[in-house]
Design a protein around this motif. Sequence first.
Motif, PDB file in Angstrom:
ATOM      1  N   ASN A  63       6.724  15.245   6.539  1.00 48.77           N
ATOM      2  CA  ASN A  63       5.870  14.072   6.136  1.00 48.77           C
ATOM      3  C   ASN A  63       6.231  13.880   4.943  1.00 48.77           C
ATOM      4  O   ASN A  63       6.998  14.397   3.973  1.00 48.77           O
ATOM      5  CB  ASN A  63       4.563  14.386   5.857  1.00 48.77           C
ATOM      6  N   ARG A  64       6.639  12.307   4.543  1.00 48.91           N
ATOM      7  CA  ARG A  64       7.038  11.895   3.327  1.00 48.91           C
ATOM      8  C   ARG A  64       6.253  10.761   2.763  1.00 48.91           C
ATOM      9  O   ARG A  64       5.866   9.901   3.720  1.00 48.91           O
ATOM     10  CB  ARG A  64       8.849  11.227   3.428  1.00 48.91           C
ATOM     11  N   LYS A  65       5.547  10.802   1.488  1.00 48.96           N
ATOM     12  CA  LYS A  65       5.171   9.731   1.026  1.00 48.96           C
ATOM     13  C   LYS A  65       5.897   8.307   0.557  1.00 48.96           C
ATOM     14  O   LYS A  65       7.187   8.560   0.264  1.00 48.96           O
ATOM     15  CB  LYS A  65       4.489  10.191  -0.440  1.00 48.96           C
ATOM     16  N   PHE A  66       5.305   7.092   1.044  1.00 44.81           N
ATOM     17  CA  PHE A  66       6.006   6.060   0.604  1.00 44.81           C
ATOM     18  C   PHE A  66       5.134   5.136  -0.206  1.00 44.81           C
ATOM     19  O   PHE A  66       4.056   5.284  -0.102  1.00 44.81           O
ATOM     20  CB  PHE A  66       6.537   5.218   1.717  1.00 44.81           C
ATOM     21  N   ASN A  67       5.838   4.648  -1.379  1.00 48.62           N
ATOM     22  CA  ASN A  67       4.811   4.080  -2.376  1.00 48.62           C
ATOM     23  C   ASN A  67       4.686   2.474  -2.094  1.00 48.62           C
ATOM     24  O   ASN A  67       5.517   1.928  -1.346  1.00 48.62           O
ATOM     25  CB  ASN A  67       5.410   4.389  -3.757  1.00 48.62           C
ATOM     26  N   TYR A  68       4.063   1.845  -3.068  1.00 50.46           N
ATOM     27  CA  TYR A  68       3.831   0.613  -2.994  1.00 50.46           C
ATOM     28  C   TYR A  68       5.110  -0.127  -3.282  1.00 50.46           C
ATOM     29  O   TYR A  68       6.057   0.376  -4.019  1.00 50.46           O
ATOM     30  CB  TYR A  68       3.072   0.122  -4.343  1.00 50.46           C
ATOM     31  N   GLY A  69       5.660  -1.104  -2.362  1.00 47.95           N
ATOM     32  CA  GLY A  69       6.794  -1.723  -2.862  1.00 47.95           C
ATOM     33  C   GLY A  69       7.959  -1.370  -1.725  1.00 47.95           C
ATOM     34  O   GLY A  69       8.973  -1.949  -1.606  1.00 47.95           O
ATOM     35  N   THR A  70       7.760  -0.194  -1.070  1.00 50.33           N
ATOM     36  CA  THR A  70       8.541   0.201  -0.038  1.00 50.33           C
ATOM     37  C   THR A  70       8.955  -0.776   1.173  1.00 50.33           C
ATOM     38  O   THR A  70       8.008  -1.653   1.322  1.00 50.33           O
ATOM     39  CB  THR A  70       7.994   1.210   0.913  1.00 50.33           C
ATOM     40  N   ALA A  96       1.075  -1.109  -0.160  1.00 49.75           N
ATOM     41  CA  ALA A  96       0.064  -0.048   0.036  1.00 49.75           C
ATOM     42  C   ALA A  96       0.800   1.107  -0.057  1.00 49.75           C
ATOM     43  O   ALA A  96       2.214   1.297   0.459  1.00 49.75           O
ATOM     44  CB  ALA A  96      -1.007   0.087   1.323  1.00 49.75           C
ATOM     45  N   ASN A  97       0.422   2.275  -0.401  1.00 52.26           N
ATOM     46  CA  ASN A  97       1.267   3.658  -0.340  1.00 52.26           C
ATOM     47  C   ASN A  97       0.759   4.274   1.287  1.00 52.26           C
ATOM     48  O   ASN A  97      -0.271   3.889   1.782  1.00 52.26           O
ATOM     49  CB  ASN A  97       0.376   4.841  -1.253  1.00 52.26           C
ATOM     50  N   PHE A  98       1.356   4.819   1.771  1.00 51.07           N
ATOM     51  CA  PHE A  98       1.503   5.571   2.986  1.00 51.07           C
ATOM     52  C   PHE A  98       2.392   6.655   3.186  1.00 51.07           C
ATOM     53  O   PHE A  98       3.179   7.030   2.456  1.00 51.07           O
ATOM     54  CB  PHE A  98       1.544   4.405   4.125  1.00 51.07           C
ATOM     55  N   GLU A  99       2.044   7.441   4.441  1.00 54.42           N
ATOM     56  CA  GLU A  99       2.852   8.579   4.494  1.00 54.42           C
ATOM     57  C   GLU A  99       3.532   8.683   5.874  1.00 54.42           C
ATOM     58  O   GLU A  99       2.719   8.287   6.964  1.00 54.42           O
ATOM     59  CB  GLU A  99       1.716   9.707   4.395  1.00 54.42           C
ATOM     60  N   MET A 100       4.218   9.209   6.005  1.00 52.59           N
ATOM     61  CA  MET A 100       5.133   9.073   7.728  1.00 52.59           C
ATOM     62  C   MET A 100       5.827  10.168   7.787  1.00 52.59           C
ATOM     63  O   MET A 100       6.360  10.881   6.723  1.00 52.59           O
ATOM     64  CB  MET A 100       5.936   7.919   7.595  1.00 52.59           C
ATOM     65  N   GLU A 101       6.074  10.533   9.064  1.00 52.49           N
ATOM     66  CA  GLU A 101       6.886  11.560   9.431  1.00 52.49           C
ATOM     67  C   GLU A 101       8.449  11.105   9.457  1.00 52.49           C
ATOM     68  O   GLU A 101       8.693  10.172  10.011  1.00 52.49           O
ATOM     69  CB  GLU A 101       6.501  12.176  10.712  1.00 52.49           C
ATOM     70  N   ILE A 102       9.413  11.633   8.729  1.00 47.94           N
ATOM     71  CA  ILE A 102      10.592  11.541   8.585  1.00 47.94           C
ATOM     72  C   ILE A 102      11.362  12.657   8.791  1.00 47.94           C
ATOM     73  O   ILE A 102      11.140  13.788   8.196  1.00 47.94           O
ATOM     74  CB  ILE A 102      11.133  10.792   7.371  1.00 47.94           C
ATOM     75  N   ASN A 103      12.340  12.736   9.606  1.00 50.54           N
ATOM     76  CA  ASN A 103      13.120  13.951  10.284  1.00 50.54           C
ATOM     77  C   ASN A 103      12.289  15.109  10.321  1.00 50.54           C
ATOM     78  O   ASN A 103      12.902  16.043   9.774  1.00 50.54           O
ATOM     79  CB  ASN A 103      14.030  13.907   9.013  1.00 50.54           C
TER      80      ASN A 103
END
Length: 879
Positions: free
Chosen positions: A577-584, A567-574
Amino acid sequence: MHHFLWTSKIVTNQKLMKRITVFVCVLFCLSVGHAQDLSYYLPDSVTYNPSIPKPKDVIYHEVGEWHVTHDRLVNYMKAIAAAAPDRVKLEMMGQTYEGRPQVLLIITSPKNHQRLEEIRQQHVQLTDPSKSSLLNIDNMPIVVWIGHSIHGNESSGANASLLSAYYLAAAQGKQIDELLDNVVILFDPSFNPDGLQRFSTWVNQHKSKNLVTDPNDREFNEVWPGGRFNHYWFDLNRDWLPAVHVESQNRLKWFHLWKPNILTDHHEQGSNATFFFQPGVASRVNPLTPDKNQELTARLAKYHAAFLDRIGSFYFTKENYDDYYYGKGSTYPDVNGAIGILFEQASSRGHAQETANGILRFPFTIKNQFTTTLSTLEGAKNLRKEFLAWQRDFYKTAMTESVNAPVKAYVYGDPNERAKSFHFTEMLRRHQIDVYALNGSLKLNNLSNSPASFDKGSAFIVPANQPQYRLIRAIFEKTLNYKDSLFYDITSWTLPLAYGLSSAEVNATQFNQQLLGEKITDVVFPQGEVVGGKSNYGYLVDWDEFYVPAALYELLNNNVLVKCSNANFEMEINGGNRKFNYGTLLIPIVNQSSNADQIYSLLQSLVKKYGVKAYSLHGGNVVSGSDLGSSRFATIAKPSIAMITGPGVNATDAGEVWHLLDQRFNIPATHLEPTIFNRVDLNKYNTIIMVGGNYAELNKEKLKTWVQNGGVLIAVEEAVAWAAQSGITNVVVKKIKSPVDSAARLSYVDREQVDGAQQMSGAIFAAEIDPANPLAFGYHQPTVSLFKANKVFIEKSKNPYASPFYYKDKPLLSGWVSKENYDALKNSAAVVISTVGNGRVINIADNPNFRAFWLGGAKLFMNAIFFGRNIDAAAGRTE
Ligand SMILES: [Zn+2]
């Protein structure tokens, strides 16, 4: 042997007796298979310097008596260079995969040798329009590259190089002095050392003392994969442009160091033919090659004809072969201001073979190759000024044409595909194309017709206005118009599409000189990093960069548990917010067999080695999408791979997979011959790869049972049809309509043209993708460019989730395809997933790894390897 009978003069008895004795001896010698001595090959009326070793003095046999091994060939070249240092200089271009030296002899007169570097520098200025007008070509030597046997099992070329080297080093007199004063010869005895060694071993080990000429004999029928290819079973005579292989890379360095005017490429063809030299088929010359090139080719051809006439050899021109694809040795020079010449000698394959033209003996084939080396050099000497002037004009006119061209530059690059940009830039620089960092930002339509943006920091720009203008077009352009429908090789190779790299044309209104940032001199591999440093919770890694599969394999190989996001998801990084795609990829720290420090240090080394970025986590809570503990993150099993190889399997396709896994991704795979497959336990493999080919010998029931028990079978090209026919899958392969109406009367002479037009020589098509399907993870453009050079057209599955790559009704991006084949391709599937029991079959209709420069297909292939088993069973079921 007519030359012993021709005399009509009355000779004395004594002389006659002597002649008869010689005649009988020659007959006897031939019948027991001894080859001729040097007098058979060398022009008479030439004296030779006795201090130069003859081939036999070094290689222990006469030329043509045995097939020279590469080791002995190199020994001879070294001996020549040592014995004639005033004429011959030996250079090491590099080493092959198997560690064999690629040697280059530079042969010219002692006088020229004394100022060799000066000659080179001056010569190369002919290709620089800003300096070339000042040059006086009257006294400049011409530079000629003589090259042999790029196909290792076409060995008369490499064997003839023994004679040419001897002749050039040892001949004495006015003729040779004049030749060497006017010509600098770059002499490459073997374009493909590993293949030559393999082939020579084969034919020599099967030679009988009484030569067996029956074409059925083992001597003429090499075992798979044969000596044609390099170590990884690649055809090096398709690699001059993509330059994927070390052999090509080493050679190109010297090609551009010297910029020869003529390059010869000595091959062999079918045993029943005679001898071919260029020009080839006129309608199939690449349109970027100026007409003057073919004119000069034809002028040189007169010399080959005259020289072959002199020794009684038959030949043909203007048929069969062409100058279309710039990846071939005889065509690459044409787009570099030089003239490439293809020679094709009928092959004796072994030492002597029955053919339509009588018994074809190895020495005879060697003699023709040697003779056309002499004709090339004679022509080069006499036409010296024309060739030098042509090289200068070629680059001058390139500059003027580029000024008037509608496309002013090409841009490429993608922030998520830095390694592919690196390889692309590396390739351009090998061809001496100037590349700049993009200074600014451009929004354009890319070559696959979708909107794209190119930004400073990740994009590069190649201005058209530079000497390599024509080669730049050959690399970037799409082609849709053709004069002919027959092709010797592929019809299109638009390289940014092949690399799967976003790229676009920049026209006059979009272009300005300020877009050219820093000129790229050193091409630097992208830097990897662990963003945020060490974590005690876990890491995320995007599945975007080219080498991330290699990093994944090393993690799995170190027993690190890795999951993949569905799935796609979004996380707080440093802090952002950063988006992560399928396959992460998700690497948790808890419950691993290694501790947090060990995992961090492993990850640090991997991100550096493979140019990828990992993101350090402080918790599993997401901003949006599934949390990291969700079952939408699936555990990835370490692939244990076998590929079916051996008789019937397309060696180049198999070699592409071997090269991809071994050279690029550091993943070992077992190569299984069908006979071994049929008798061994398959349970140690969870992934089996079948590339294009014929699998008649393979136990299909055994394979089916293995898939049903949970195996992942990756079937590519013809293997897709085989798996369907064998009842392993229910994929539907389309039947293609014949273009010929059986009631229509066609002339016999049209047959070649009509049938040939139905070949799928190779063209580029845009496949639509379902980005949520695991097989499409890592792709971010709306379409993926795939290369098709087969007639495997498959129906879309009835299961809507089972065809994650498919073609719509206008998929052609570049290349030639017949109407009938195009109709079959439209709306077909490129990839179909079949659920078979607990296993999966990933059916890939086209070749995703074509010639190892199709980097854009690698992700699909690696997705099948890593994620194939995680595809939901329901997504591949059709009942
Ligand atoms: Zn060949």
